[in-house]
Design a protein around this motif. Sequence first.
Motif, PDB file in Angstrom:
ATOM      1  N   SER A 160      -0.737 -10.251   5.713  1.00 56.12           N
ATOM      2  CA  SER A 160      -1.719  -8.833   5.951  1.00 56.12           C
ATOM      3  C   SER A 160      -0.686  -7.301   5.058  1.00 56.12           C
ATOM      4  O   SER A 160      -1.759  -6.755   4.887  1.00 56.12           O
ATOM      5  CB  SER A 160      -1.016  -8.248   7.435  1.00 56.12           C
ATOM      6  OG  SER A 160      -0.263  -8.472   7.133  1.00 56.12           O
ATOM      7  N   SER A 161       0.475  -7.349   4.776  1.00 55.03           N
ATOM      8  CA  SER A 161       0.944  -6.442   4.455  1.00 55.03           C
ATOM      9  C   SER A 161       0.773  -6.435   2.964  1.00 55.03           C
ATOM     10  O   SER A 161       0.590  -5.121   2.307  1.00 55.03           O
ATOM     11  CB  SER A 161       2.406  -6.881   4.473  1.00 55.03           C
ATOM     12  OG  SER A 161       3.377  -7.669   4.902  1.00 55.03           O
ATOM     13  N   GLU A 162       0.809  -7.660   2.053  1.00 54.10           N
ATOM     14  CA  GLU A 162       0.428  -8.235   0.868  1.00 54.10           C
ATOM     15  C   GLU A 162      -1.089  -6.847   0.799  1.00 54.10           C
ATOM     16  O   GLU A 162      -1.311  -6.308  -0.414  1.00 54.10           O
ATOM     17  CB  GLU A 162       0.808  -8.702   0.518  1.00 54.10           C
ATOM     18  CG  GLU A 162       0.270  -9.074  -1.460  1.00 54.10           C
ATOM     19  CD  GLU A 162       0.901 -10.418  -1.623  1.00 54.10           C
ATOM     20  OE1 GLU A 162      -0.043 -10.845  -2.820  1.00 54.10           O
ATOM     21  OE2 GLU A 162       1.231 -11.635  -0.446  1.00 54.10           O
ATOM     22  N   LYS A 163      -2.386  -7.881   1.261  1.00 51.54           N
ATOM     23  CA  LYS A 163      -3.545  -7.177   0.950  1.00 51.54           C
ATOM     24  C   LYS A 163      -3.492  -5.745   1.326  1.00 51.54           C
ATOM     25  O   LYS A 163      -4.050  -5.185   0.498  1.00 51.54           O
ATOM     26  CB  LYS A 163      -3.810  -7.820   2.287  1.00 51.54           C
ATOM     27  CG  LYS A 163      -6.324  -7.183   1.915  1.00 51.54           C
ATOM     28  CD  LYS A 163      -6.385  -8.609   2.810  1.00 51.54           C
ATOM     29  CE  LYS A 163      -7.559  -7.749   2.691  1.00 51.54           C
ATOM     30  NZ  LYS A 163      -8.505  -7.845   1.554  1.00 51.54           N
ATOM     31  N   HIS A 164      -3.047  -5.352   2.460  1.00 52.47           N
ATOM     32  CA  HIS A 164      -3.229  -3.629   3.271  1.00 52.47           C
ATOM     33  C   HIS A 164      -2.377  -2.783   1.790  1.00 52.47           C
ATOM     34  O   HIS A 164      -2.713  -2.118   1.094  1.00 52.47           O
ATOM     35  CB  HIS A 164      -2.396  -3.139   3.878  1.00 52.47           C
ATOM     36  CG  HIS A 164      -2.004  -2.199   4.073  1.00 52.47           C
ATOM     37  ND1 HIS A 164      -3.698  -1.588   4.509  1.00 52.47           N
ATOM     38  CD2 HIS A 164      -1.276  -1.035   4.105  1.00 52.47           C
ATOM     39  CE1 HIS A 164      -3.153  -0.230   5.061  1.00 52.47           C
ATOM     40  NE2 HIS A 164      -1.875   0.399   4.723  1.00 52.47           N
ATOM     41  N   LEU A 165      -1.349  -3.449   1.042  1.00 48.00           N
ATOM     42  CA  LEU A 165      -0.380  -2.736  -0.300  1.00 48.00           C
ATOM     43  C   LEU A 165      -1.543  -3.102  -1.147  1.00 48.00           C
ATOM     44  O   LEU A 165      -2.182  -2.460  -2.377  1.00 48.00           O
ATOM     45  CB  LEU A 165       0.041  -3.334  -0.524  1.00 48.00           C
ATOM     46  CG  LEU A 165       1.284  -2.833  -1.736  1.00 48.00           C
ATOM     47  CD1 LEU A 165       1.839  -1.508  -1.527  1.00 48.00           C
ATOM     48  CD2 LEU A 165       2.525  -4.232  -2.274  1.00 48.00           C
ATOM     49  N   SER A 166      -2.564  -3.726  -1.890  1.00 49.39           N
ATOM     50  CA  SER A 166      -3.089  -4.135  -2.743  1.00 49.39           C
ATOM     51  C   SER A 166      -4.519  -3.113  -1.972  1.00 49.39           C
ATOM     52  O   SER A 166      -4.749  -2.462  -3.506  1.00 49.39           O
ATOM     53  CB  SER A 166      -3.593  -5.821  -2.697  1.00 49.39           C
ATOM     54  OG  SER A 166      -2.395  -6.743  -3.254  1.00 49.39           O
ATOM     55  N   ASP A 167      -4.850  -3.640  -1.208  1.00 46.55           N
ATOM     56  CA  ASP A 167      -6.020  -2.382  -1.381  1.00 46.55           C
ATOM     57  C   ASP A 167      -5.793  -0.935  -1.479  1.00 46.55           C
ATOM     58  O   ASP A 167      -6.690   0.128  -1.537  1.00 46.55           O
ATOM     59  CB  ASP A 167      -6.773  -2.775   0.063  1.00 46.55           C
ATOM     60  CG  ASP A 167      -7.496  -4.385   0.312  1.00 46.55           C
ATOM     61  OD1 ASP A 167      -7.974  -5.009  -0.640  1.00 46.55           O
ATOM     62  OD2 ASP A 167      -7.658  -4.829   1.015  1.00 46.55           O
ATOM     63  N   LEU A 168      -4.695  -0.555  -0.644  1.00 43.62           N
ATOM     64  CA  LEU A 168      -4.293   0.837  -0.962  1.00 43.62           C
ATOM     65  C   LEU A 168      -4.085   1.213  -2.382  1.00 43.62           C
ATOM     66  O   LEU A 168      -4.483   2.357  -3.274  1.00 43.62           O
ATOM     67  CB  LEU A 168      -2.781   1.074  -0.403  1.00 43.62           C
ATOM     68  CG  LEU A 168      -2.645   2.126   0.455  1.00 43.62           C
ATOM     69  CD1 LEU A 168      -3.606   3.051   0.947  1.00 43.62           C
ATOM     70  CD2 LEU A 168      -0.914   2.293   0.668  1.00 43.62           C
ATOM     71  N   LEU A 169      -3.531   0.161  -3.197  1.00 40.75           N
ATOM     72  CA  LEU A 169      -3.067   0.740  -4.731  1.00 40.75           C
ATOM     73  C   LEU A 169      -4.660   0.662  -5.298  1.00 40.75           C
ATOM     74  O   LEU A 169      -4.188   1.797  -6.317  1.00 40.75           O
ATOM     75  CB  LEU A 169      -2.047  -0.187  -5.039  1.00 40.75           C
ATOM     76  CG  LEU A 169      -0.760   0.262  -4.891  1.00 40.75           C
ATOM     77  CD1 LEU A 169      -0.165  -1.844  -6.032  1.00 40.75           C
ATOM     78  CD2 LEU A 169       0.031   0.868  -5.659  1.00 40.75           C
ATOM     79  N   ALA A 170      -5.560  -0.014  -5.019  1.00 42.19           N
ATOM     80  CA  ALA A 170      -6.677   0.015  -6.126  1.00 42.19           C
ATOM     81  C   ALA A 170      -7.326   0.800  -5.425  1.00 42.19           C
ATOM     82  O   ALA A 170      -8.027   1.969  -5.977  1.00 42.19           O
ATOM     83  CB  ALA A 170      -7.408  -0.985  -5.255  1.00 42.19           C
ATOM     84  N   ASP A 171      -7.090   1.453  -4.367  1.00 46.53           N
ATOM     85  CA  ASP A 171      -8.124   2.424  -3.870  1.00 46.53           C
ATOM     86  C   ASP A 171      -7.458   3.984  -4.264  1.00 46.53           C
ATOM     87  O   ASP A 171      -7.713   5.110  -4.762  1.00 46.53           O
ATOM     88  CB  ASP A 171      -8.126   3.436  -1.674  1.00 46.53           C
ATOM     89  CG  ASP A 171      -9.158   2.096  -1.514  1.00 46.53           C
ATOM     90  OD1 ASP A 171      -9.932   1.264  -2.225  1.00 46.53           O
ATOM     91  OD2 ASP A 171      -8.957   1.649  -0.021  1.00 46.53           O
ATOM     92  N   ASP A 172      -6.164   4.161  -4.483  1.00 45.62           N
ATOM     93  CA  ASP A 172      -5.272   5.298  -4.925  1.00 45.62           C
ATOM     94  C   ASP A 172      -5.527   5.169  -6.328  1.00 45.62           C
ATOM     95  O   ASP A 172      -5.636   6.292  -7.092  1.00 45.62           O
ATOM     96  CB  ASP A 172      -3.830   5.006  -4.593  1.00 45.62           C
ATOM     97  CG  ASP A 172      -3.225   5.766  -3.465  1.00 45.62           C
ATOM     98  OD1 ASP A 172      -4.235   5.858  -2.534  1.00 45.62           O
ATOM     99  OD2 ASP A 172      -2.624   5.417  -3.200  1.00 45.62           O
ATOM    100  N   LEU A 173      -5.460   4.427  -7.312  1.00 48.49           N
ATOM    101  CA  LEU A 173      -5.739   4.197  -8.435  1.00 48.49           C
ATOM    102  C   LEU A 173      -7.581   4.353  -9.242  1.00 48.49           C
ATOM    103  O   LEU A 173      -7.712   5.406  -9.625  1.00 48.49           O
ATOM    104  CB  LEU A 173      -5.970   3.299  -9.067  1.00 48.49           C
ATOM    105  CG  LEU A 173      -5.634   2.750 -10.428  1.00 48.49           C
ATOM    106  CD1 LEU A 173      -4.806   4.029 -11.140  1.00 48.49           C
ATOM    107  CD2 LEU A 173      -5.550   1.311 -10.921  1.00 48.49           C
ATOM    108  N   LYS A 174      -8.580   4.205  -7.818  1.00 45.59           N
ATOM    109  CA  LYS A 174      -9.557   4.993  -7.930  1.00 45.59           C
ATOM    110  C   LYS A 174     -10.050   5.933  -7.957  1.00 45.59           C
ATOM    111  O   LYS A 174     -10.329   7.096  -8.669  1.00 45.59           O
ATOM    112  CB  LYS A 174     -10.846   3.319  -7.107  1.00 45.59           C
ATOM    113  CG  LYS A 174     -11.989   4.670  -7.178  1.00 45.59           C
ATOM    114  CD  LYS A 174     -12.857   3.410  -6.601  1.00 45.59           C
ATOM    115  CE  LYS A 174     -12.948   2.020  -6.592  1.00 45.59           C
ATOM    116  NZ  LYS A 174     -13.748   0.662  -6.027  1.00 45.59           N
TER     117      LYS A 174
END
Length: 727
Positions: A160-174
Amino acid sequence: MRHNLAARLGVWSAHHRKTAVLGWLVLVVLATVLGGAGGMVTASDDEMGVGDSGRAAAILKDAGVDEPAGELVMVTARTPDGWRDAAADLSKALRVTGDVTGLQKPLPSQDGKDALLRFEIKGPSDEAADRVQPVLDAVAEAGRKGAADGIAIHQFGEASSEKHLSDLLADDLKRAEFTAVPLALGILLVAFGAVVAALLPVGLALTACVAAFGLLSLASHQLHLFETTYSVMFLMGLAVGVDYCLFYLRRERDERAAGRDADTALRIAAATSGRAVLVSGLTVMVAMAGMFLSGLLLFKGFAVATILVVCVAMLGSVTVLPALLAGLGDRVDAGRVPFLNRRSTSGTSGGVAGRLLRPVLARPKFFAVGATVLLLALAAPALGMKTEQLGLEKQFGSDAPLSISYKKITEEFPGGPAPARVVVAADDIDAPPVRDALDALTEKAGAGAELTVHKAAGVAEVEVPLPGDGTGAEAKEALGELRDSTVPAAFDGVDATAYVGGDLASSEDFSDQLGRGIVPVFAFITAVTFLLMLLSFRSVVVAVTSIALNLLSVGAAYGVMTAVFQHGWGAELIGSERVGAIENWMPLFVLVVLFGLSMDYHVFVVSRIRESRDRGMDNRSAIREGVTRTAGAVTGAAVIMVAVFAVFGTLSMQDMQQMGVGLGVAVLLDATVVRMILLPSVMVLLGERNWHTPRYLKWLPRISHAEEGPTAPLRGDPYNAPVPSGR
């Protein structure tokens, strides 16, 4: 007449415009297609590790032991045992997903108001983040149903934390892309007053980033990357890509404004600004290569990413840009913006800068001391800088849902999410001395310690809960005792190898390696900077001054980062909070990046000063001429860099915020205090010593910084037209 490499590239591109532009487009398309087909390979946990924790992870990998990703869900009720029905319903829902294994009975807390559900995600651990969504949905649904009865549910785990991190990074980069690009375009519109002239740097920078993304994906098959690497690449690519094009384009327009014909203006821009771009880009790339000496995979990935994007941006600036300028001709001023296209016909771009520079040159000692004192004052907080690998609460903010869940779970069930893991390997894991040592270690570790033996692999694991939240001072003290006394005592005289791993151990080993790696990295980049400046300007004084000014900029950036994020001074202004420390990899990263980026401005300004000096001006006049003529380009480039970095300073993750603020402040100070005040005042004080080449270095090649002399016009070039009125 002999031309330097940049001039030859510019002339070739102007003669072969279609080849240059089509070649660039082919490079971008091929890199994108091939990179997309291959995909990016991210680093696994065992690859990231160093020290004893890295060795522990390597033993498990070599033995084929893949620990499933563990998850924790805490069900909280208002009264003791009030969680039972909700926990039972949630357990059924988790089983229905088909993605859960090893679901254990609820573990009640001491007061009986909380219960902990422990389970694992089916499949390989590196695929768990892709499979955890049904589990997250089941937990969220249970939380909604239980809210009416006063039931609260919190989840935390590896997947769950890895998915949250991946989604957050993707959103931040966008978000960074959609914010930084319009910002850069808007700033360039103000700087040039024309849509086409503003679009050229942004378009080339973005295509350079796209090509570099594809090349980095291909490189990741050999050197596995962290997910944050792409954010760093975009940050660097947009900043330097726009800067390089801006320097080139600004010089060409200044020469046209001074009355040069189109062909001559382009040749001068290629020979001067183009050369500065090549020297600056080479310096940045070589400085970034210093990160390979850190011994850490994170920095090796950063090095590859930044070298690729800077190289691609640099090549585009000295090949595609002159081809486009030659093809567009006066149409580069198309789409003029009212009130923003007023330009001096003198060819200088620093009218305001000239007025600001006048007192600096009149009283150089006063301004040199004042600027130095200001930078040292800003750097002062860095003397108390503390570094650590920021935990989830600090990384995502104390009010983030994941941070809240982590905090509540660790408060009620200390050590649960982040135990230490002792990994033992032996030729015969069932040998009595080995089993006795494992039993003794498990008993010594106390309540909650769990022993798992992988008999076929000859490996055993002992999970040891750490006190507190598993990351604080108590946990570090317990980890030190485990490593220094408990484990060595248990396996003294036993034919087995034992290493202590786990999240905290990995963090501590990472920090230790950073401490060992910063000295060789710093020595490398300072030596490289010195040698490149010496080779470019044939001056020991200029080379030493470059390093000293860079160090002042870095020190000021460290001080501001420490003040904002460690002490919390003004952190709320950027939507952050006081976290009491700086991310442990940030100081080394900022040091290397700023040493590279500072050379953009330094090479550009000093090259123009040396150009004026080579034309016969005295030292003071050359400094005035060089600084004022480059002021517009340096100011525009700095504003764009600061804007891009500021966008990263507003993202969700604490390390991105620290990176954005640190780099943004350093570039701002570098382009104002350092380049407009400190550099000219110091160079005036040093006088002719700036340009003195020691006798023992007379063998160095003599590189001309002056513009190229008159040359024949480009054959059949429609761009070679009379200068229009108003230019």
